[in-house]
Design an enzyme around this catalytic site. Sequence first.
Site, short mmCIF file in Angstrom:
data_model
loop_
_atom_site.label_atom_id
_atom_site.label_comp_id
_atom_site.label_asym_id
_atom_site.label_seq_id
_atom_site.Cartn_x
_atom_site.Cartn_y
_atom_site.Cartn_z
N GLU A 140 -25.87 -63.26 -51.18
CA GLU A 140 -26.05 -62.59 -49.96
C GLU A 140 -25.06 -63.25 -48.82
O GLU A 140 -24.85 -64.31 -48.73
CB GLU A 140 -27.53 -62.94 -49.55
CG GLU A 140 -28.55 -62.38 -50.30
CD GLU A 140 -30.04 -62.54 -49.88
OE1 GLU A 140 -30.93 -61.96 -50.29
OE2 GLU A 140 -30.04 -63.42 -48.94
N ASP A 176 -33.37 -66.33 -37.57
CA ASP A 176 -32.53 -67.24 -38.23
C ASP A 176 -32.80 -68.67 -37.43
O ASP A 176 -33.11 -68.77 -36.19
CB ASP A 176 -30.91 -67.16 -38.52
CG ASP A 176 -30.87 -66.21 -39.48
OD1 ASP A 176 -31.17 -66.43 -40.78
OD2 ASP A 176 -30.28 -64.97 -39.27
N TYR A 183 -37.24 -59.55 -51.03
CA TYR A 183 -36.94 -60.85 -50.56
C TYR A 183 -38.27 -61.46 -49.94
O TYR A 183 -38.84 -60.83 -48.87
CB TYR A 183 -35.85 -60.97 -49.35
CG TYR A 183 -35.44 -62.10 -48.97
CD1 TYR A 183 -36.31 -63.19 -48.95
CD2 TYR A 183 -33.93 -62.43 -48.54
CE1 TYR A 183 -35.64 -64.60 -48.70
CE2 TYR A 183 -33.83 -63.63 -48.29
CZ TYR A 183 -34.41 -64.72 -48.09
OH TYR A 183 -34.09 -65.86 -47.77
#
Lengths: 401, 277
Positions: free
Chosen positions: B49, B60, B175
């Site tokens: 990734e 994030d 994911y």
Amino acid sequence: MAEHDYDLPDARGHFGPYGGVFVAETLIAALDELKEAYAAAQRDPQFVAEFDDELKHYVGRPSPVYYARRWSELLGGARIYLKREDLNHTGAHKINNCIGQALLARRMRKPRVIAETGAGQHGVATATVAARYGMECVVYMGSEDIRRQAANVYRMKLLGARVVPVDSGSRTLKDALNEAMRDWVTNVSDTFYIIGTVAGPHPYPMLVRDFQSIIGRESIAQMQEQCGRQPDAVIACVGGGSNAMGIFYPYIPVTGVRLIGVEAAGEGIATGHHAASLTAGRPGVLHGNRTYLLQDENGQITETHSISAGLDYPGVGPEHAWLKDSGRAEYVSISDAEALQAFHDLCRLEGIIPALESSHALAYATRLAPTLAKDQILLVNLSGRGDKDMHTVADRSGIKF
Amino acid sequence: MTKIQAVFERLQAQGRKALIPFITAGDPDPALTVPLLHALVSAGADIIELGVPFSDPMADGPTIQRASERALAKGVSLRQVLELVKNFRVDDQQTPIVLMGYANPIESMGVGNFAGAACAAGVDGVLVVDYPPEEGIEFARILKRHDLDPIFLLAPTSSDARVLQVGALASGYLYYVSLKGVTGSAALDIAAVAARLPEIRARTGVPVGVGFGIRDAATAAAVAAIADAVVVGSRIIEEIEQSPPDQACARVLALVADIRRGMDTVMNAPGGTTWAR
């Protein structure tokens, strides 16, 4: 636009191509829970009655509509009326929304509230309602803004809030917003995120607008009572755009009333140092919604500038983006210097110290009023008082306390 | 069959699980990105990734945000990220590359332009963090038209209906975000993840990678025992952050190789491998 066919957003939060839910999957369940809780609250007469009661007895509503006679006569054109949101408890319109969201938080049994703040106004309003309802309160604020707004930081602490400095990115409002989102995603089970403007993922733009729309509903009744008719134009400043949506929304179906949003042109649009997303930006995705953004050619969000910290944001609420594209509202911009001039004019002529944010709307009225006939009427949303801006204005004049 | 699907088929036949490391393109310098990608492959990565730097990486944590800021300080744009992939493809035509990033740089380029350019550069899949399935339907369609796998996130809080919705759009792998919070957050709860995965596989028919909170070989091994793929991000970024630039590749290689060894100790473990349609 016909009177009855404005019913945005749609079920998934879209205003035409704008709005929506652009967040990571980790936040979806929390937003769904909020959507359901808000829909149920809207249908609950007890919730609505408590909100109204708090606005009346705690905030001090209705806020008056005031005819600025000396200022209007000096400008020599349209009569200018001011919607006095500066007279609310805590000194700005922000409190209306915070009360609504805090009541929702209580209803959802979330004992902890968080918020992001730029100038500190939304942080102060959130800390205020958290104290009022006995909730834990954490406010995220860029470290650069903390430096610029020391008095508001102290105010929040007096009210029992914890102020967390944010050192990432440009250390301003947008970075505080990123950090608040991170807190929310981590502590979602006991935490309610009180967003301060009509931006963010659905349902925030809708619910903040709804809580703020008391401004426009009161205005319609007050204008009818005082002038026997509605104004020719309603003018409000636009950063994220909550005070503007609050006064515009009830006016959307009222034909013949121009809606004018005023963005911050900073040092001038051509200099690149401004915060005028609708005037100079292009559509993109940030902070959970699609809207006009200030961005570079690679889609990176750019830093903004305005003398008024509350307008210093690279995006704008998605409903404004739609009102611009659909033509129902017009968006213009006013520079730092023009806003300052209007600030001083209102101080001297009307004995009202306006917030620098609101001074942008006032400045546009000074431009527009002389071009109109004396029997025409402008209604300006005076969204906040200027006590918080003393240092900024004094600095500009070379005065140190 | 896409390259990503082929990787999972091959690993399934071997009774092994996929290791998917994450790095941010251009961090700490664009000149290091291609060497780092090759180092990851040497260390045993099956898929990589590659983060596209963005000014406001809301989902994030601070570690990956700092990586983004370092890359942006070097002027790394989405177009340059695609150039880096193209350069990687000169020596490696096999290892699938999944771009991971935020919607705005892609929308700024134009979704169609992006998909065409990504395909031409040798990208295999794309994960846009702030495109949940309801906003990603058209995007997924455009990606598939360009032979790119649209990768989507699932969370512990995702409802059964959403798992189905995501399964209908996604290909390549899913994911699964193993904990509440942002990338680089605290430790994950293996038992909680294990309880959820079989149902997700059954409902989607797509392999499931697990990420967020995997920092060492032991955790990676535990996750490999229950998932189809293990995603490691913040821990690798920290290694890059703490290394002098000339040692970054060697140190990342050592770290990722250690994680690989941990995972391969659970070869032929029960669980998993029920994704195949």
